[in-house]
Design a protein around this motif. Structure first.
Motif, PDB file in Angstrom:
ATOM      1  N   UNK A  22       0.983  -1.173  -0.280  1.00 14.05           N
ATOM      2  CA  UNK A  22      -0.038  -0.385   0.247  1.00 14.05           C
ATOM      3  C   UNK A  22       0.783   1.223   0.076  1.00 14.05           C
ATOM      4  N   UNK A  23       1.478   1.238   0.882  1.00 10.44           N
ATOM      5  CA  UNK A  23       3.239   2.203   1.157  1.00 10.44           C
ATOM      6  C   UNK A  23       3.455   2.559  -0.455  1.00 10.44           C
ATOM      7  N   UNK A  24       3.681   1.514  -0.804  1.00 15.46           N
ATOM      8  CA  UNK A  24       4.984   1.492  -2.593  1.00 15.46           C
ATOM      9  C   UNK A  24       3.394   1.944  -3.304  1.00 15.46           C
ATOM     10  N   UNK A  25       2.591   1.874  -3.449  1.00 14.90           N
ATOM     11  CA  UNK A  25       1.849   2.200  -4.311  1.00 14.90           C
ATOM     12  C   UNK A  25       1.623   3.840  -3.833  1.00 14.90           C
ATOM     13  N   UNK A  26       1.239   3.746  -2.737  1.00 11.77           N
ATOM     14  CA  UNK A  26       1.074   5.506  -2.655  1.00 11.77           C
ATOM     15  C   UNK A  26       2.510   6.767  -2.623  1.00 11.77           C
ATOM     16  N   UNK A  27       3.404   5.368  -2.417  1.00  8.01           N
ATOM     17  CA  UNK A  27       5.343   6.733  -3.005  1.00  8.01           C
ATOM     18  C   UNK A  27       5.524   6.744  -4.909  1.00  8.01           C
ATOM     19  N   UNK A  28       4.278   5.700  -5.648  1.00  7.82           N
ATOM     20  CA  UNK A  28       4.681   5.950  -6.830  1.00  7.82           C
ATOM     21  C   UNK A  28       3.637   7.128  -7.271  1.00  7.82           C
ATOM     22  N   UNK A  29       2.665   7.384  -6.760  1.00 12.20           N
ATOM     23  CA  UNK A  29       1.994   8.371  -7.173  1.00 12.20           C
ATOM     24  C   UNK A  29       2.751   9.757  -6.714  1.00 12.20           C
ATOM     25  N   UNK A  30       2.760   9.592  -5.432  1.00 12.32           N
ATOM     26  CA  UNK A  30       3.874  11.082  -4.657  1.00 12.32           C
ATOM     27  C   UNK A  30       4.897  10.651  -5.960  1.00 12.32           C
ATOM     28  N   UNK A  31       6.004  10.341  -6.724  1.00 13.86           N
ATOM     29  CA  UNK A  31       6.953  10.423  -7.296  1.00 13.86           C
ATOM     30  C   UNK A  31       6.397  10.771  -8.836  1.00 13.86           C
ATOM     31  N   UNK A  32       5.644  10.571  -9.044  1.00  9.18           N
ATOM     32  CA  UNK A  32       5.214  10.589 -10.371  1.00  9.18           C
ATOM     33  C   UNK A  32       4.897  12.654 -10.384  1.00  9.18           C
ATOM     34  N   UNK A  33       4.341  12.986  -9.022  1.00 11.02           N
ATOM     35  CA  UNK A  33       4.371  14.150  -8.693  1.00 11.02           C
ATOM     36  C   UNK A  33       5.116  15.002  -8.451  1.00 11.02           C
ATOM     37  N   UNK A  34       6.015  14.305  -8.039  1.00  7.54           N
ATOM     38  CA  UNK A  34       7.213  15.551  -7.632  1.00  7.54           C
ATOM     39  C   UNK A  34       7.940  15.374  -9.064  1.00  7.54           C
ATOM     40  N   UNK A  35       8.066  14.600  -9.669  1.00  8.86           N
ATOM     41  CA  UNK A  35       9.441  14.122 -10.968  1.00  8.86           C
ATOM     42  C   UNK A  35       8.346  15.686 -12.126  1.00  8.86           C
ATOM     43  N   UNK A  36       6.981  15.747 -11.830  1.00  8.97           N
ATOM     44  CA  UNK A  36       5.885  16.730 -12.849  1.00  8.97           C
ATOM     45  C   UNK A  36       6.250  18.297 -12.191  1.00  8.97           C
ATOM     46  N   UNK A  37       6.795  18.184 -10.918  1.00  7.97           N
ATOM     47  CA  UNK A  37       6.885  19.341 -10.068  1.00  7.97           C
ATOM     48  C   UNK A  37       8.571  20.357 -10.317  1.00  7.97           C
ATOM     49  N   UNK A  38       9.641  19.587 -10.924  1.00 14.24           N
ATOM     50  CA  UNK A  38      10.745  19.448 -10.564  1.00 14.24           C
ATOM     51  C   UNK A  38      10.807  20.715 -11.456  1.00 14.24           C
ATOM     52  N   UNK A  39      11.136  21.945 -11.857  1.00 17.35           N
ATOM     53  CA  UNK A  39      12.138  23.193 -12.298  1.00 17.35           C
ATOM     54  C   UNK A  39      12.455  22.615 -13.557  1.00 17.35           C
ATOM     55  N   UNK A  40      12.585  23.340 -14.570  1.00 16.96           N
ATOM     56  CA  UNK A  40      12.875  23.504 -15.339  1.00 16.96           C
ATOM     57  C   UNK A  40      14.338  23.466 -15.316  1.00 16.96           C
ATOM     58  N   UNK A  41      14.986  24.364 -14.486  1.00 12.37           N
ATOM     59  CA  UNK A  41      16.159  24.384 -14.524  1.00 12.37           C
ATOM     60  C   UNK A  41      16.416  23.172 -14.015  1.00 12.37           C
ATOM     61  N   UNK A  42      16.553  22.037 -13.457  1.00 10.58           N
ATOM     62  CA  UNK A  42      16.373  21.028 -12.788  1.00 10.58           C
ATOM     63  C   UNK A  42      16.828  19.619 -14.118  1.00 10.58           C
ATOM     64  N   UNK A  43      15.452  19.965 -15.221  1.00  9.58           N
ATOM     65  CA  UNK A  43      16.053  19.876 -16.447  1.00  9.58           C
ATOM     66  C   UNK A  43      16.229  19.876 -16.595  1.00  9.58           C
ATOM     67  N   UNK A  44      17.057  21.100 -17.377  1.00  8.45           N
ATOM     68  CA  UNK A  44      18.449  21.033 -18.108  1.00  8.45           C
ATOM     69  C   UNK A  44      19.870  20.645 -17.552  1.00  8.45           C
ATOM     70  N   UNK A  45      19.342  20.381 -16.407  1.00 12.94           N
ATOM     71  CA  UNK A  45      20.536  20.114 -15.282  1.00 12.94           C
ATOM     72  C   UNK A  45      21.123  18.684 -15.400  1.00 12.94           C
ATOM     73  N   UNK A  46      19.766  17.690 -16.078  1.00 10.40           N
ATOM     74  CA  UNK A  46      19.624  16.446 -15.972  1.00 10.40           C
ATOM     75  C   UNK A  46      19.992  15.982 -17.904  1.00 10.40           C
ATOM     76  N   UNK A  47      20.160  17.450 -18.560  1.00  6.00           N
ATOM     77  CA  UNK A  47      19.814  16.833 -19.729  1.00  6.00           C
ATOM     78  C   UNK A  47      20.830  15.981 -20.842  1.00  6.00           C
ATOM     79  N   UNK A  48      21.400  16.093 -19.954  1.00  5.84           N
ATOM     80  CA  UNK A  48      22.978  14.900 -20.766  1.00  5.84           C
ATOM     81  C   UNK A  48      22.851  13.300 -20.386  1.00  5.84           C
ATOM     82  N   UNK A  49      22.411  13.274 -19.284  1.00  2.50           N
ATOM     83  CA  UNK A  49      22.339  12.334 -18.790  1.00  2.50           C
ATOM     84  C   UNK A  49      20.759  11.158 -20.355  1.00  2.50           C
ATOM     85  N   UNK A  50      20.051  12.620 -20.035  1.00  2.00           N
ATOM     86  CA  UNK A  50      18.493  12.121 -21.413  1.00  2.00           C
ATOM     87  C   UNK A  50      18.818  11.953 -22.369  1.00  2.00           C
ATOM     88  N   UNK A  51      20.072  12.028 -23.138  1.00  2.68           N
ATOM     89  CA  UNK A  51      20.746  12.276 -24.149  1.00  2.68           C
ATOM     90  C   UNK A  51      21.202  10.723 -24.231  1.00  2.68           C
TER      91      UNK A  51
END
Length: 307
Positions: free
Chosen positions: A158-187
Motif C-alpha cells: 500500500x505504501x509503495x503504491x502511494x509512493x509511485x503516485x508521489x514520485x510522479x507528482x514530484x517529477x512533474x513539479x521539478x523546475x525546468x532548471x533541474x531538467x536542463x541540468x539532467x539533459x545530458x543523461x537524457x541524451x
C-alpha cells in the motif's frame, strides 16, 4: 575530497515475493566517506535522520542534513560524504519499481511503462518537510520493515503504491532548471535502455550513438561524462550484473552463461567477470551460497549490506 570516481557496482538480491529491501539500524550510524561513487541494480531511497554532508550525483554535489531524502535510479553513480567530524544516521530502501509497476498496471502495461520512465529519469534530493506525502510513504515502508507486524507485506504494498503516485507528482513539479541540468543523461538514456534490453546480443558503440541520434565521438565523450565509465565498461558491468542474477537461479555451465549475457568468448566473459567482481563466476557462486548476506567490501560487484 573524492566522490568523482565511479568503480563500484553494488548488487542486491530482492527477497522472494517482495519488491522492497530495507537497510536499517545502528550499522548506518557512521561518518560516511565517498572514496568511489557506486551504483545499484535497484532504485535507492535514502533517508537522513541526523548529520550533514554532501551527496555526490555524478558530477553534481548536493548538500544533505536531517530530513533529506535521496531518490536515485538504478545504475546512476552516487555516494554520501559526511562533513568532517559529522556522525550521520541514514537508512536505505532498495525498491524493485519495475516489478511493482508491472504488477500495479498489469491491465495497462503502457501506462505502467510511462509511470516507470517518468520516475526514474534522474536522481533527486529533497527535504521531507517539503513533500509530506512522499515522506510518509518512505517512513511507512521503513517502519513496516523494522517492526515486522502481521500483514507487513500487504502494508508495504500500500505504501509503495502511494509512493509511485508521489514520485510522479514530484517529477512533474521539478523546475525546468533541474531538467536542463539532467539533459545530458537524457541524451544517452536511449543507449542505457538499449543496453538493458539487448545485453545478450552484440552491441556496437556506433549503434548506441545512432540510438541517441548523435555522433559516435560525441556519444563516447558524453557517456563518460555522465556515467564516469566508458560505454564498453558499462556494457560489461551490465552483463556481469545479469550473470549474477542468472547464477542466483541456476547452476549454469560457464559457456552457456557467457552466451546468455552476450559474450561470444568464454575467456572474455571470465576475464571481465573476475575484473569487475574480483573472482571467477564459480567462486562467486560458491561464496554467495555460503554467505548470503555479504560477499566482500573490496569487490566491485556486491550483494549489498545487510544487518
Amino acid at each position: 575530497m573524492g566522490g568523482k570516481k565511479v568503480e563500484e557496482f553494488r548488487y542486491y538480491e530482492m527477497p522472494v515475493g517482495r519488491y522492497d529491501l530495507a537497510l536499517l539500524g545502528e550499522s548506518w550510524i557512521t561518518t560516511y566517506y565517498t572514496g568511489e561513487q557506486h551504483f545499484h541494480n535497484f532504485f535507492e531511497i535514502g533517508y537522513c535522520y541526523y548529520g550533514d554532508g554532501v551527496v555526490f550525483l555524478g558530477e553534481k554535489a548536493e548538500p544533505y542534513g536531517a530530513g533529506t531524502i535521496s531518490l536515485i535510479p538504478s545504475n546512476f553513480p552516487h555516494g554520501v560524504h559526511s562533513r568532517e567530524g559529522s556522525v550521520c544516521r541514514w537508512e536505505f530502501l532498495y525498491l524493485d519499481l519495475a516489478g511493482f509497476a508491472e504488477r500495479c498496471y498489469q491491465h495497462d502495461a503502457y501506462q505502467g511503462m510511462k509511470v516507470l520512465e517518468q520516475i526514474t529519469r534522474f536522481p533527486i534530493i529533497i527535504q521531507s518537510e517539503d513533500y509530506p506525502g512522499l515522506y510518509g510513504a518512505v517512513r511507512g515502508i521503513l517502519e513496516e520493515n523494522r517492526e515486522q507486524k502481521a500483514l507487513n507485506k500487504e502494508a508495504v504494498g500500500g505504501y509503495m503504491f502511494v509512493l509511485l503516485q508521489e514520485l510522479v507528482r514530484l517529477n512533474e513539479q521539478i523546475s525546468e532548471d533541474n531538467k536542463k541540468q539532467s539533459l545530458h543523461i537524457e541524451k544517452i538514456r536511449p543507449a542505457l535502455v538499449y543496453i538493458e534490453t539487448h545485453f545478450g546480443e552484440e552491441i556496437k558503440i556506433k549503434m548506441l550513438a545512432e540510438c541517441c541520434s548523435i555522433s559516435e565521438p560525441y556519444f563516447r565523450k558524453l557517456f563518460r561524462n555522465c556515467m564516469k565509465i566508458s560505454p564498453l565498461e558499462y556494457i560489461n558491468t551490465v552483463r556481469v550484473q545479469k550473470a549474477c542474477d542468472l547464477l542466483q537461479k541456476k547452476d549454469y555451465p560457464v559457456n552457456e552463461l557467457a552466451w546468455k549475457v552476450g559474450y561470444s568468448s568464454v575467456s572474455a566473459f571470465e576475464r571481465n567477470f573476475k575484473r569487475i567482481v574480483g573472482e571467477s563466476p564459480k567462486q562467486w557462486r560458491l561464496k554467495s551460497r555460503v554467505n548470503r548476506e555479504f560477499v566482500s567490501y573490496q569487490t566491485k560487484v556486491l550483494r549489498g549490506w545487510v544487518e
